[in-house]
Write an enzyme that holds these catalytic residues in place. Structure first.
Site, PDB file in Angstrom:
ATOM      1  N   SER A 164      40.917  35.715  38.314  1.00  0.00           N
ATOM      2  CA  SER A 164      40.462  36.486  37.243  1.00  0.00           C
ATOM      3  C   SER A 164      40.949  36.244  35.812  1.00  0.00           C
ATOM      4  O   SER A 164      42.374  36.303  35.755  1.00  0.00           O
ATOM      5  CB  SER A 164      40.143  37.899  37.555  1.00  0.00           C
ATOM      6  OG  SER A 164      39.770  38.627  36.630  1.00  0.00           O
TER       7      SER A 164
ATOM      8  N   ASP B  72      35.724  41.465  57.517  1.00  0.00           N
ATOM      9  CA  ASP B  72      36.397  42.287  56.591  1.00  0.00           C
ATOM     10  C   ASP B  72      37.676  41.712  56.176  1.00  0.00           C
ATOM     11  O   ASP B  72      38.542  41.458  57.329  1.00  0.00           O
ATOM     12  CB  ASP B  72      36.432  43.666  57.007  1.00  0.00           C
ATOM     13  CG  ASP B  72      36.678  44.744  55.650  1.00  0.00           C
ATOM     14  OD1 ASP B  72      37.606  44.451  54.961  1.00  0.00           O
ATOM     15  OD2 ASP B  72      35.712  45.583  55.409  1.00  0.00           O
TER      16      ASP B  72
ATOM     17  N   GLU C  43      41.260  38.619  34.245  1.00  0.00           N
ATOM     18  CA  GLU C  43      41.916  40.178  34.065  1.00  0.00           C
ATOM     19  C   GLU C  43      43.361  39.973  34.384  1.00  0.00           C
ATOM     20  O   GLU C  43      44.087  40.874  33.864  1.00  0.00           O
ATOM     21  CB  GLU C  43      41.288  40.973  35.075  1.00  0.00           C
ATOM     22  CG  GLU C  43      40.192  41.893  34.830  1.00  0.00           C
ATOM     23  CD  GLU C  43      40.450  42.743  33.948  1.00  0.00           C
ATOM     24  OE1 GLU C  43      41.364  43.657  33.918  1.00  0.00           O
ATOM     25  OE2 GLU C  43      39.737  42.811  32.402  1.00  0.00           O
TER      26      GLU C  43
ATOM     27  N   LEU D 248      36.182  34.969  47.931  1.00  0.00           N
ATOM     28  CA  LEU D 248      35.366  35.696  46.990  1.00  0.00           C
ATOM     29  C   LEU D 248      35.345  37.156  46.980  1.00  0.00           C
ATOM     30  O   LEU D 248      34.907  38.013  46.329  1.00  0.00           O
ATOM     31  CB  LEU D 248      33.902  35.205  46.645  1.00  0.00           C
ATOM     32  CG  LEU D 248      33.585  33.931  46.357  1.00  0.00           C
ATOM     33  CD1 LEU D 248      32.304  33.534  46.165  1.00  0.00           C
ATOM     34  CD2 LEU D 248      34.358  33.199  45.281  1.00  0.00           C
TER      35      LEU D 248
ATOM     36  N   TYR E 187      43.416  46.415  39.694  1.00  0.00           N
ATOM     37  CA  TYR E 187      42.638  45.265  40.223  1.00  0.00           C
ATOM     38  C   TYR E 187      43.624  43.836  39.623  1.00  0.00           C
ATOM     39  O   TYR E 187      43.728  42.822  40.181  1.00  0.00           O
ATOM     40  CB  TYR E 187      41.428  45.318  39.345  1.00  0.00           C
ATOM     41  CG  TYR E 187      40.570  43.976  39.864  1.00  0.00           C
ATOM     42  CD1 TYR E 187      39.786  43.438  40.673  1.00  0.00           C
ATOM     43  CD2 TYR E 187      40.558  43.209  38.494  1.00  0.00           C
ATOM     44  CE1 TYR E 187      39.165  42.490  40.813  1.00  0.00           C
ATOM     45  CE2 TYR E 187      39.793  41.853  38.759  1.00  0.00           C
ATOM     46  CZ  TYR E 187      39.098  41.577  39.867  1.00  0.00           C
ATOM     47  OH  TYR E 187      38.613  40.461  39.830  1.00  0.00           O
TER      48      TYR E 187
ATOM     49  N   ASP F  61      28.493  36.139  42.918  1.00  0.00           N
ATOM     50  CA  ASP F  61      28.975  34.786  42.987  1.00  0.00           C
ATOM     51  C   ASP F  61      28.578  34.189  44.441  1.00  0.00           C
ATOM     52  O   ASP F  61      28.213  32.803  44.544  1.00  0.00           O
ATOM     53  CB  ASP F  61      30.601  34.711  42.738  1.00  0.00           C
ATOM     54  CG  ASP F  61      30.859  34.983  41.296  1.00  0.00           C
ATOM     55  OD1 ASP F  61      29.830  35.556  40.438  1.00  0.00           O
ATOM     56  OD2 ASP F  61      31.972  34.881  40.814  1.00  0.00           O
TER      57      ASP F  61
END
Ligand code: NAP
Ligand code: GDD
Length: 346
Positions: A133, A63, A135, A85, A156, A13
């Site tokens: 998400s 990071d 999910e 992202l 996740y 993405d």
């Protein structure tokens, strides 16, 4: 000129979004993890040497596990928009690396929120997009929309739910402009090779060209609402252009099983998949998300967003790309070169 900062710019993405924003005239800054090998392959077509005057894409080592570093990037880039992202985005891997996934996906988002809170507190203005998400819906029955209660089924998914609620809380507590995009699965020829769609198209193309014999795969009955990544990054951008921050489901409204994806991809390749595909328990998840089907009517109504690429076109696009890749691989192999395929467990 508007400026955007993208965490996760080297991912599927991130690369589409960077292209999209550059085409809109943005200066784009991206956070890149230090690795012992190059991890910027997806950016090759848009990367220009930053010494060139025309350069509009700038990469910074960082990071989301390192909040201090992210704050310095924010101060340096001074973006109008941030797109978060960055993620350990593989659901099955999140069962193996649960603590790490929570640290990057949930706490990583919190670190960015803390940085943004202080940045805005110091008198700056910035808008934030959070990559949520489907999910997060997990076991909630379809169709799923913004009002559907979350019922995540993996570390996740749980971490994305935490990130979602951190964002809602920071939006309400500090009046920050933060949008949660709740995106259903989206794919492309740039999809990571351990996600099921790309795993299938990559393997079938190699089987077709005689480079491999078998594809080992997990649950064929899971259903997903699969769209095209290039369409979905536009929705991310549209969210940040609205007068008020809000949360949106982004989906096609069409669901297919993994088996259907496999059948269609095999038909495009012209092979009989039943002779080449075997199931392997290692690819099943301890808890599965059986059925995702998104209702994106709010995004259609408020953002004017619609998916453009159909399921059939998506599968065809991925198969054609991977047939070309396999053909290049075969040419190299015939010339005596060793083709390195990586080592995948997912
Ligand atoms: P992806 O291809 O796996 O890319 C993930 C990106 O995050 C990569 O650039 C990766 O860097 C980076 N990253 C991983 N850990 C990081 C860390 N600790 N610090 C900084 N960067 C880190 O995922 P994607 O498909 O593009 O998805 C983008 C985002 O949308 C993710 O947050 C994902 O969870 C979410 N999402 C995706 C979908 C989908 O269907 N694609 C649907 C809903 C939500 P490396 O290149 O170095 O690994
Ligand atoms: N990866 C993988 N590998 N999945 C398999 C396999 C296999 O060999 N065999 C069957 N599957 C099934 C999985 O069990 C799952 O039900 C489905 O294929 C899709 O798996 P993935 O492609 O890995 O994607 P995902 O749906 O788990 O997660 C993706 O979409 C989410 C949005 O719903 C990722 O991109 C996540 O980051 C994203 O949030």
């Amino acid at each position: 000129m508007k400026k955007a900062l993208i965490s996760g710019i080297t991912g599927q993405d991130g690369s589409f979004l960077a292209e999209f924003l550059l085409a809109k005239g943005y200066e784009v800054h991206g956070v890149v993890r230090r690795a012992s090998t190059f991890n910027t392959e997806r950016l090759d077509s848009i990367y220009a040497d930053p010494h060139e005057k025309s350069a509009k894409l700038f990469l910074h080592y960082g990071d989301v596990a390192d909040g201090g570093g992210f704050r310095r990037i924010l101060e340096k880039a001074r973006p109008d928009e941030i797109y978060n992202l960055a993620a350990q985005s593989h659901v099955r891997v999140s069962f193996d690396q649960a603590e790490y996934t929570a640290d990057v996906v949930a706490t990583g988002t919190l670190r960015i929120l803390e940085a943004v809170r202080d940045y805005v507190g110091a008198g700056n203005t910035v808008r934030l997009y959070q990559a949520g998400s489907s999910e997060m819906f997990g076991a909630a029955p379809p169709p799923q929309n913004e009002a559907t209660p979350f019922y995540p089924r993996s570390p996740y998914g749980v971490s994305k739910v935490a990130a979602h609620w951190y964002c809602v809380n920071y939006r309400e507590a500090y009046s920050l402009f933060i949008c949660n995009g709740i995106l259903f699965n989206h794919e492309s020829p740039r999809r990571g090779e351990t996600f099921v769609t790309r795993k299938i198209t990559r393997a079938l193309a190699r089987i077709k060209l005689g480079l491999q014999e078998k594809l080992y795969i997990g649950n064929l009955d899971a259903r997903r609402d699969w769209g095209y990544a290039g369409d979905y990054v536009e929705a991310m951008w549209l969210m940040l252009q609205q007068p008020a921050a809000d949360d949106y489901v982004v989906a096609t409204g069409e669901s297919h099983s993994v088996r259907e994806f496999l059948e269609l991809a095999a038909a495009h390749c012209g092979i009989d998949w039943t002779r080449h595909v075997e199931t392997d328990r290692r690819y099943f998840r301890p808890t599965e998300v059986d059925f995702l089907l998104g209702d994106a009517s709010k995004a259609r109504r408020q953002l004017g967003w619609e998916p453009r690429v159909s399921f059939d076109d998506l599968v065809r696009m991925m198969v054609e790309h991977d047939l070309e890749l396999a053909s290049q691989e075969r040419t190299l192999a015939e010339a005596g070169h060793t083709v390195h395929r990586g080592a995948s467990q997912a």
